[in-house]
Design a protein around this motif. Structure first.
Motif, PDB file in Angstrom:
ATOM      1  N   PHE A 190       0.768  -1.241   0.000  1.00 44.45           N
ATOM      2  CA  PHE A 190       0.000   0.000   0.000  1.00 44.45           C
ATOM      3  C   PHE A 190       0.803   1.299   0.000  1.00 44.45           C
ATOM      4  N   PRO A 191       2.063   1.338   0.462  1.00 49.30           N
ATOM      5  CA  PRO A 191       2.717   2.646   0.566  1.00 49.30           C
ATOM      6  C   PRO A 191       2.974   3.340  -0.765  1.00 49.30           C
ATOM      7  N   LEU A 192       3.272   2.579  -1.817  1.00 46.79           N
ATOM      8  CA  LEU A 192       3.685   3.183  -3.071  1.00 46.79           C
ATOM      9  C   LEU A 192       2.872   2.647  -4.233  1.00 46.79           C
ATOM     10  N   ALA A 193       2.651   3.506  -5.233  1.00 45.92           N
ATOM     11  CA  ALA A 193       1.967   3.082  -6.445  1.00 45.92           C
ATOM     12  C   ALA A 193       2.965   2.403  -7.387  1.00 45.92           C
ATOM     13  N   PHE A 228      -4.287  -1.933   1.174  1.00 40.17           N
ATOM     14  CA  PHE A 228      -5.577  -1.276   1.347  1.00 40.17           C
ATOM     15  C   PHE A 228      -6.648  -2.205   0.776  1.00 40.17           C
ATOM     16  N   VAL A 229      -7.755  -2.324   1.489  1.00 42.70           N
ATOM     17  CA  VAL A 229      -8.864  -3.151   1.026  1.00 42.70           C
ATOM     18  C   VAL A 229     -10.151  -2.348   1.119  1.00 42.70           C
ATOM     19  N   LEU A 245     -11.375   6.872  -0.904  1.00 43.97           N
ATOM     20  CA  LEU A 245      -9.954   6.561  -0.703  1.00 43.97           C
ATOM     21  C   LEU A 245      -9.111   7.171  -1.817  1.00 43.97           C
ATOM     22  N   ASP A 246      -9.646   7.190  -3.040  1.00 35.43           N
ATOM     23  CA  ASP A 246      -8.943   7.851  -4.144  1.00 35.43           C
ATOM     24  C   ASP A 246      -8.647   9.311  -3.796  1.00 35.43           C
ATOM     25  N   MET A 287      -4.439  -0.893  -3.757  1.00 38.29           N
ATOM     26  CA  MET A 287      -5.641  -1.354  -3.067  1.00 38.29           C
ATOM     27  C   MET A 287      -6.307  -2.511  -3.800  1.00 38.29           C
ATOM     28  N   VAL A 288      -7.105  -3.237  -3.039  1.00 34.06           N
ATOM     29  CA  VAL A 288      -7.941  -4.311  -3.570  1.00 34.06           C
ATOM     30  C   VAL A 288      -9.386  -3.870  -3.365  1.00 34.06           C
TER      31      VAL A 288
END
Length: 335
Positions: A190-193, A228-229, A245-246, A287-288
């Motif tokens: 989750f920390p980085l894209a 992230f879920v 969340l976006d 995220m999922v």
């Protein structure tokens, strides 16, 4: 069977307060406890108005008191800011009150420039990250030998058990360190894209298992993955939550722009720029999202890729009831 955990931020939803957010965290921990989750961890964030999780250790004591069997942990203590000796003392006290239920998750994120300066204003330099973690293992296991620069000191209270230790990481280097010290390894999706993290994470997990040395903190290697879920009873509802969340993950003004975690309504009324839309698309790799069938399928694929022993779920969703429902759905749908 893969074990599940929750990472919580004590998020302050729109129309709520910090005090209410902390009470919500207690409710979520109790729910996770009743549903059979293995762990409930608290994040550490400073100067983020929408998060009340500035001191995971203090929240942990309250959560451990309010639950029965679930392990309570930090996700994690940002050790570059702190004395390893004091961290060891804090976690020994937690472990003394709640034996075999305390997790010490450690990270090395220093935060924004002003947070870093404020937490370290009298320091001339910082300890090497690995040295800090080595020191923690020594203090917590009473192995401060004569060769240590602080030989003769003891982290009190002296107790017969140790907390589990975990490194929160996005690198192979930290995986090697965790293996050498015999502590758990949590890879953060989750920390980085970006998509490269999957190959990095799988390599890190493989290296960690291959090089693991058993210790009093962990007798065998344990790999956890964290994501992230956003999950709901329907895919349509999950997608609505995901827009909130976006908006949050745009991180405007170092996450200071939004004083509360945005609602679905606020997110849907926001006009995203083309640049922000590109950021959002990249962030979706963090995220999922979907109904429980879709989310379970996605998580099981990740578990298989990483050969993960555990999954640390981060339901960063608007509203307490949405987060409760997510925890319920995930408890029955992933394992």
């Amino acid at each position: 069977m893969v074990k599940l955990g929750i990472l919580d931020y004590a998020q302050i939803d729109e129309g709520s307060s910090a005090q209410e957010a902390l009470q919500h965290t207690i409710e979520l921990a109790q729910l996770a406890d009743n549903l059979g989750y293995e762990r409930f961890w608290m994040a550490e964030h400073h100067n983020v108005p929408a998060f009340a999780s500035s001191s995971p250790e203090l929240i942990m004591m309250r959560l451990a008191d309010a639950t029965k069997r679930i392990r309570i942990g930090s996700g994690g203590v940002m050790i570059p800011h702190y004395s390893p000796y004091k961290v060891a003392e804090n976690f020994r006290i937690l472990e003394a009150f709640h034996p075999r239920r305390i997790d010490l998750g450690i990270g090395n994120t220093v935060g924004t420039a002003i947070v870093n300066r404020t937490l370290n204003e009298n320091k001339k330099s910082k300890l090497n990250y690995e040295q800090s973690i080595v020191d923690l293992t020594k203090y917590l296991s009473d192995q401060v030998y004569e060769s240590h620069r602080f030989s003769g000191i003891t982290a009190n209270p002296v107790i017969s058990t140790v907390p589990q230790m975990w490194v929160l990481s996005t690198s192979v280097r930290s995986a090697k360190m965790a293996a050498k010290l015999g502590i758990g390894y949590t890879f953060g999706l989750f920390p980085l894209a970006g998509i490269d993290k999957l190959s990095i994470g799988m390599q890190a997990a493989q290296v960690y298992r291959k090089e693991f040395n058993p210790s009093s903190f962990m007798p065998e290697p344990k790999v956890s993955i964290a994501s992230f879920v956003v999950v709901a009873e329907t895919n349509e509802q999950a997608q609505k939550y995901a827009v909130a969340l976006d908006l949050w993950l745009l991180g405007k003004d170092n996450f200071g722009h939004l004083k509360e975690f945005p609602s679905v309504k606020t997110a849907r009324n926001y006009t995203f720029t083309e640049k922000e839309k590109d950021i959002i698309q990249a962030n979706r790799t963090r995220m999922v999202v979907g109904d429980i069938e879709s989310v379970a399928e996605q998580l099981k694929a990740l578990i298989t890729q990483f050969k993960a022993d555990e999954v640390l779920l981060i339901p960063l969703m608007p509203g307490l009831e949405a987060r409760k429902k997510a925890i319920e759905l995930l408890a029955g749908g992933v394992t």
